[in-house]
Each structure stands twice: as structure tokens, then as C-alpha cells.
Design a protein around this motif. Structure first.
Motif, PDB file in Angstrom:
ATOM      1  N   LEU A 121       0.847  -1.191   0.000  1.00 27.61           N
ATOM      2  CA  LEU A 121       0.000   0.000   0.000  1.00 27.61           C
ATOM      3  C   LEU A 121       0.888   1.248   0.000  1.00 27.61           C
ATOM      4  CD1 LEU A 121      -2.957   1.146   0.353  1.00 27.61           C
ATOM      5  CD2 LEU A 121      -2.487   1.153   2.819  1.00 27.61           C
ATOM      6  N   ASP A 122       0.556   2.227  -0.846  1.00 28.60           N
ATOM      7  CA  ASP A 122       1.385   3.434  -0.937  1.00 28.60           C
ATOM      8  C   ASP A 122       0.510   4.630  -1.335  1.00 28.60           C
ATOM      9  OD1 ASP A 122       3.620   5.006  -0.837  1.00 28.60           O
ATOM     10  OD2 ASP A 122       4.747   3.902  -2.369  1.00 28.60           O
ATOM     11  N   ASP A 123       1.019   5.821  -1.058  1.00 27.27           N
ATOM     12  CA  ASP A 123       0.416   7.091  -1.503  1.00 27.27           C
ATOM     13  C   ASP A 123      -1.066   7.201  -1.132  1.00 27.27           C
ATOM     14  OD1 ASP A 123       2.852   7.714  -2.557  1.00 27.27           O
ATOM     15  OD2 ASP A 123       2.322   7.238  -4.630  1.00 27.27           O
ATOM     16  N   VAL A 124      -1.392   6.889   0.115  1.00 30.18           N
ATOM     17  CA  VAL A 124      -2.765   7.067   0.591  1.00 30.18           C
ATOM     18  C   VAL A 124      -3.033   8.569   0.727  1.00 30.18           C
ATOM     19  CG1 VAL A 124      -4.462   6.420   2.332  1.00 30.18           C
ATOM     20  CG2 VAL A 124      -2.517   4.917   1.865  1.00 30.18           C
ATOM     21  N   SER A 159       8.285   7.068   8.327  1.00 34.84           N
ATOM     22  CA  SER A 159       8.321   5.834   9.121  1.00 34.84           C
ATOM     23  C   SER A 159       9.562   5.030   8.768  1.00 34.84           C
ATOM     24  CB  SER A 159       7.072   4.976   8.866  1.00 34.84           C
ATOM     25  OG  SER A 159       5.892   5.712   9.071  1.00 34.84           O
ATOM     26  N   SER A 160      10.015   4.230   9.725  1.00 36.77           N
ATOM     27  CA  SER A 160      11.149   3.347   9.478  1.00 36.77           C
ATOM     28  C   SER A 160      10.733   1.878   9.505  1.00 36.77           C
ATOM     29  CB  SER A 160      12.256   3.591  10.506  1.00 36.77           C
ATOM     30  OG  SER A 160      11.742   3.456  11.827  1.00 36.77           O
ATOM     31  N   SER A 161       9.991   1.464  10.545  1.00 38.42           N
ATOM     32  CA  SER A 161       9.530   0.074  10.625  1.00 38.42           C
ATOM     33  C   SER A 161       8.024  -0.005  10.862  1.00 38.42           C
ATOM     34  CB  SER A 161      10.269  -0.674  11.741  1.00 38.42           C
ATOM     35  OG  SER A 161      10.087  -0.015  12.987  1.00 38.42           O
ATOM     36  N   CYS A 214       6.713   2.245   1.644  1.00 38.56           N
ATOM     37  CA  CYS A 214       5.317   1.841   1.520  1.00 38.56           C
ATOM     38  C   CYS A 214       4.989   0.882   2.654  1.00 38.56           C
ATOM     39  CB  CYS A 214       5.022   1.206   0.159  1.00 38.56           C
ATOM     40  SG  CYS A 214       5.919  -0.328  -0.189  1.00 38.56           S
ATOM     41  N   TYR A 215       3.741   0.469   2.726  1.00 38.33           N
ATOM     42  CA  TYR A 215       3.286  -0.453   3.769  1.00 38.33           C
ATOM     43  C   TYR A 215       3.143  -1.834   3.145  1.00 38.33           C
ATOM     44  CZ  TYR A 215       0.390  -2.215   7.664  1.00 38.33           C
ATOM     45  OH  TYR A 215      -0.112  -2.920   8.723  1.00 38.33           O
ATOM     46  N   ILE A 216       3.777  -2.835   3.746  1.00 40.40           N
ATOM     47  CA  ILE A 216       3.734  -4.207   3.242  1.00 40.40           C
ATOM     48  C   ILE A 216       3.040  -5.090   4.261  1.00 40.40           C
ATOM     49  CG2 ILE A 216       6.051  -4.670   4.174  1.00 40.40           C
ATOM     50  CD1 ILE A 216       6.445  -6.696   1.938  1.00 40.40           C
ATOM     51  N   GLN A 224       3.077  -9.569   9.964  1.00 40.58           N
ATOM     52  CA  GLN A 224       2.207  -8.432  10.188  1.00 40.58           C
ATOM     53  C   GLN A 224       2.642  -7.239   9.342  1.00 40.58           C
ATOM     54  OE1 GLN A 224       4.411  -9.541  12.334  1.00 40.58           O
ATOM     55  NE2 GLN A 224       5.576  -7.845  13.215  1.00 40.58           N
ATOM     56  N   GLY A 225       1.723  -6.281   9.164  1.00 41.99           N
ATOM     57  CA  GLY A 225       2.035  -5.109   8.370  1.00 41.99           C
ATOM     58  C   GLY A 225       3.182  -4.304   8.939  1.00 41.99           C
ATOM     59  N   GLN A 226       4.027  -3.766   8.060  1.00 38.88           N
ATOM     60  CA  GLN A 226       5.186  -2.989   8.473  1.00 38.88           C
ATOM     61  C   GLN A 226       5.653  -2.125   7.303  1.00 38.88           C
ATOM     62  OE1 GLN A 226       8.664  -5.783   9.013  1.00 38.88           O
ATOM     63  NE2 GLN A 226       7.016  -7.277   8.681  1.00 38.88           N
ATOM     64  N   ILE A 227       6.613  -1.271   7.573  1.00 36.78           N
ATOM     65  CA  ILE A 227       7.141  -0.375   6.553  1.00 36.78           C
ATOM     66  C   ILE A 227       8.310  -1.035   5.821  1.00 36.78           C
ATOM     67  CG2 ILE A 227       8.159   1.894   6.133  1.00 36.78           C
ATOM     68  CD1 ILE A 227       5.240   1.916   7.046  1.00 36.78           C
ATOM     69  N   THR A 228       8.349  -0.826   4.510  1.00 38.73           N
ATOM     70  CA  THR A 228       9.449  -1.336   3.691  1.00 38.73           C
ATOM     71  C   THR A 228       9.801  -0.297   2.637  1.00 38.73           C
ATOM     72  OG1 THR A 228      10.177  -3.181   2.279  1.00 38.73           O
ATOM     73  CG2 THR A 228       7.907  -2.444   2.013  1.00 38.73           C
ATOM     74  N   SER A 229      10.995  -0.433   2.073  1.00 43.79           N
ATOM     75  CA  SER A 229      11.401   0.416   0.947  1.00 43.79           C
ATOM     76  C   SER A 229      11.606  -0.430  -0.309  1.00 43.79           C
ATOM     77  CB  SER A 229      12.688   1.175   1.292  1.00 43.79           C
ATOM     78  OG  SER A 229      13.730   0.265   1.617  1.00 43.79           O
ATOM     79  N   SER A 230      11.253  -1.713  -0.213  1.00 42.35           N
ATOM     80  CA  SER A 230      11.428  -2.643  -1.333  1.00 42.35           C
ATOM     81  C   SER A 230      10.118  -2.825  -2.088  1.00 42.35           C
ATOM     82  CB  SER A 230      11.922  -3.991  -0.806  1.00 42.35           C
ATOM     83  OG  SER A 230      12.002  -4.943  -1.849  1.00 42.35           O
TER      84      SER A 230
END
Length: 432
Positions: free
Chosen positions: A163-166, A187-189, A220-222, A207-213
Motif C-alpha cells: 500500500l502506498d500514496d494514501v 516511518s522506518s519500521s 510503503c506499507y507491506i 504483520q504489516g510494516q514499513i518497507t522500501s522494497s
């Protein structure tokens, strides 16, 4: 000699102010430009410019006890540093200001999450299967001053949601972003500014967390929460009832993963499930049938506007009185009175608004003052309507799920009140 300048990025939110525990400095008769200069010279983190009464408020430091953003026309909140998001409970305040006074109305909204293992009903979007990065956009008409946007994620063993750019913006003011950390760049994590639920059932690392991949851009949120468990991500935002908002976001899904954007989180179920009773006692010859109908319509509209309740749940009863049944100071009197029995928990400002508007409507329709208008708080756990106990605070969603079939069965048998309730509920959901 050459002058040098320094460029400073200042952010702006229109039609809102930030209510801080500590306002460091207040200036009168200041324009917004003068307010900005004073704020920058004073190293303020944010400042309110209220044009209606030319007031400037400087805020150096934010606090966890701050009430936060409040809706206020003819005002703007400027900031160099974004204020923190409240945790699970968010105070959203509507403020009205004149040249001589300011009044506020605060509504405390607690997020209610669905079951962690049951697919929520009435979703705005339900997306399954592999999806490349796709932009989704929806229109939303606010039915509460504190809507909550919520996403639910559910995946197979080899599937993932990104999920990105909400974004949530007021349609008439598209440059104002109402969400905090909407693209997860701050956000970092963990997703700063957002609330999560049901993550403990997802399994370690799922569980949902922050990623840059694999993001659309930046962070974005993965989410890899696996079936049958759902993982929820939510954030509330200030809104004005009746105004149109645009909700958008980008979604990327692998395999047979599932993403829900659920209506039930935007519909403030706690506010609509109230069963008020207004009892009007009046001299027999005071009101005509037409006046009674007008008074009933006005009280219903006023109550629904102030509280967000459904019209089908508002009860108005008229009792006519004969002479010599009322005494004031031991003397016979013959006057009208309105006593409203409403759900406990309403703010003092909401009650004052109800009383004031009902009094004005009565004066317009009847042509004389109502002797007494009062409101009594009723604990919902001590009341039942049509044989169904009212929900306790915080149990509104469970109450609706438990009794919805009863209302449907009664409606099928021709019961008018149940038909009206379901029709009102459906009409409100259709606006989301």
C-alpha cells in the motif's frame, strides 16, 4: 554588497486550527503574513492564523496532551514540523468564532476494529488476486466530524499486499492533505501516525510494516498476514459533515492476496445507534396538528444534524395538558415544556446546541417561548426499544451484527419502524 536570502518551507492546512496545551504567544490585529514573520522569528513549530478576529497564536512545542486539529472556517494552521498523531482516541473539535467570542464542540471518537478472523461486510472495495501498482480513487461525503479510514489485509502463504500514496483531500481544497504520514515516508519500521490492529495473529514477521522494497516510490506499507487472519491499518481525520472528500491510494498485490477498504469504519455506528425520546407537554389549545408536524420534523432534523443519529430512531411524543395541572410558585400556570431523553455521553456543547436550536425552532413555529427545554442522560444499558436492549458504549458494532437479522425479519412482516431503520441505515451507507 549582495543580500542573501534563506528559503524556508512552510506547510499549510486551511479551515483548521491546532489546539495546543501551551500557546506560547498570542498577537491581536495580526495578518497571516505578520503572524508568519512573528512565528519564524520566535522559532515556533506551528502557528494558527484566525482571520475572523485577526488573532495569531504561536506554538513552540507540541504535547501528547494537545487536543490537535480542529475544524474552523476563516482560519489556517501553518507548521514547519508536523504535529504528532493521537493514539487510539482522537479528539476532533468544531470551533466557531466571532469577533467577540469563540465556542468549541469536542467529540471523542474511538476506533472500533472488526473481528480479526471474519471478513467485514459492506466494503467500499474488496480486491483479490494479483494486481500491479494501481491507483484507486473514491468520493466520500462526510456523515461525521471524525471519519476513520481503514484497510484490512489477508494473504495466502506466498502472497503479499503493498500500500502506498494514501490520500484524503477536501474536494474543494485539493492542496490540503488531511492524513498524517500518508505515503509512509516518515516511518522506518512501524507506520507512524497510523493505528494497527490484529497483528498478533499474523505470525512472526507477517504483520504489516514499513518497507522500501518493491514500493511505488520511497517507503510503503507491506502486509503478509495469512488467512484466515486479517490485519487492519487505520487513521481518523477531521471532516465537516456534508462536505465531499476524495480518498485515493495505490495498491500492489501478489498471488491471491486480499485487500479491503471497509465502509463500516467510515460509518460512525456509535453515533447513529441512539434512540432519543423527546416528550412535549403543552396546553391543549396551543398547537395545531400542522404545528405538531412541523415541531416534530424540526426536532428530528436538529437531533440528527447535531448527533449523527438516524431519523428512524428519533421519537417525539406530544402530551396535552388541561388547566390547573401546573403550578409555579404555588400559582396556576399553563406553559409548554420539552424534555429530551438522550443517550449519555454527549458533550456539553452538543447539548447546548440541541437546546438552542430546538428553542429557536419552537419560537419560529409557535410564536412564543417554550417555558422549559431540558435534556436527561440515559444509560443505554438501562433501556430497551421495541424489546431490544440498547448497546453499551463500545459494543455498537456487535449490537448491530447481533440484531440486524431481527430488524430484517420484522421489516419483512410489515413492521414500519424496522423498515424505516433499515432504510435510513442503507441510505447513510450509500453516501460513503
Amino acid at each position: 554588497m549582495m543580500d542573501t536570502g534563506v528559503s524556508i518551507s512552510v506547510n499549510l492546512l486551511s479551515n483548521v486550527v491546532y489546539r495546543a496545551t501551551n500557546i506560547n504567544r498570542i498577537f491581536s490585529n495580526f495578518s497571516c503574513a505578520q503572524c508568519a514573520c512573528a512565528a519564524l522569528l520566535d522559532a515556533a513549530s506551528g502557528w494558527n492564523c484566525i482571520t475572523n478576529n485577526s488573532t495569531c497564536q504561536l506554538i513552540k512545542n507540541y504535547s501528547s496532551t494537545d487536543d490537535g486539529l480542529m475544524i474552523l472556517s476563516n482560519a489556517s494552521f501553518f507548521y514547519l514540523q508536523l504535529p504528532p498523531q493521537a493514539a487510539y482516541t482522537k479528539n476532533v473539535t468544531t470551533v466557531s468564532t466571532t469577533s467577540s467570542s469563540t465556542s468549541t464542540t469536542t467529540t471523542t471518537v474511538t476506533m472500533t476494529f472488526p473481528s480479526c478472523t471474519t471478513t467485514p461486510a459492506s466494503n467500499l472495495l474488496q480486491r483479490n488476486g494479483a494486481t500491479p501498482w494501481t491507483l484507486f480513487s473514491f468520493n466520500y461525503t462526510a456523515v461525521t466530524s471524525a471519519p476513520t479510514l481503514m484497510f484490512g489485509f489477508n494473504n495466502g502463504p506466498a502472497d503479499t499486499n503493498y500500500l502506498d500514496d494514501v490520500s484524503i483531500i477536501l474536494a474543494s481544497a485539493p492542496l490540503i492533505q488531511l492524513l498524517q504520514n500518508p505515503a509512509f515516508e516518515n516511518s522506518s519500521s512501524t507506520p507512524t501516525g497510523w493505528i494497527t490492529s490484529c497483528q498478533s495473529g499474523c505470525g512472526a514477521g507477517d504483520q504489516g510494516q514499513i518497507t522500501s522494497s518493491s514500493c511505488y516510490s520511497g517507503n510503503c506499507y507491506i502486509d503478509h498476514c495469512q488467512n484466515p487472519n486479517y490485519d487492519f491499518l487505520a487513521q481518523s481525520f477531521p471532516a465537516t459533515i456534508g462536505y465531499n472528500y476524495i480518498i485515493s491510494f495505490r495498491l500492489y498485490q501478489t498471488g491471491v492476496s486480499s485487500c479491503l477498504l471497509s465502509k463500516i469504519l467510515i460509518l460512525n455506528i456509535k453515533k447513529i445507534l441512539t434512540m432519543p425520546l423527546y416528550v412535549i407537554e403543552h396546553p391543549k389549545t396551543l398547537l395545531t396538528k400542522q404545528q405538531k408536524e412541523r415541531v416534530c420534523k424540526e426536532i428530528t432534523n436538529i437531533h440528527c444534524t447535531v448527533t449523527g443519529a438516524l431519523p428512524a430512531l428519533v421519537n417525539v411524543v406530544f402530551h396535552s395538558t388541561d388547566d390547573n395541572v401546573e403550578f409555579i410558585n404555588n400559582k396556576p400556570r399553563h406553559k409548554a415544556r420539552i424534555i429530551g431523553h438522550i443517550r449519555a455521553g454527549r458533550s456539553a456543547e452538543s447539548k447546548e446546541s440541541l437546546i438552542s436550536q430546538i428553542n429557536n425552532a419552537w419560537m419560529t413555529i409557535v410564536g412564543e417561548r417554550c417555558h422549559l427545554i431540558g435534556l436527561n442522560d440515559v444509560n443505554p444499558e438501562n433501556a430497551a426499544e421495541d424489546g431490544i436492549m440498547l448497546p453499551a458504549a463500545g459494543e455498537e458494532m456487535e449490537w448491530l451484527e447481533r440484531n440486524h437479522k431481527i430488524f430484517e425479519e420484522r421489516a419483512e412482516k410489515g413492521e414500519e419502524t424496522s423498515r424505516d431503520f433499515l432504510a435510513d441505515l442503507k441510505a447513510m451507507q450509500s453516501k460513503l
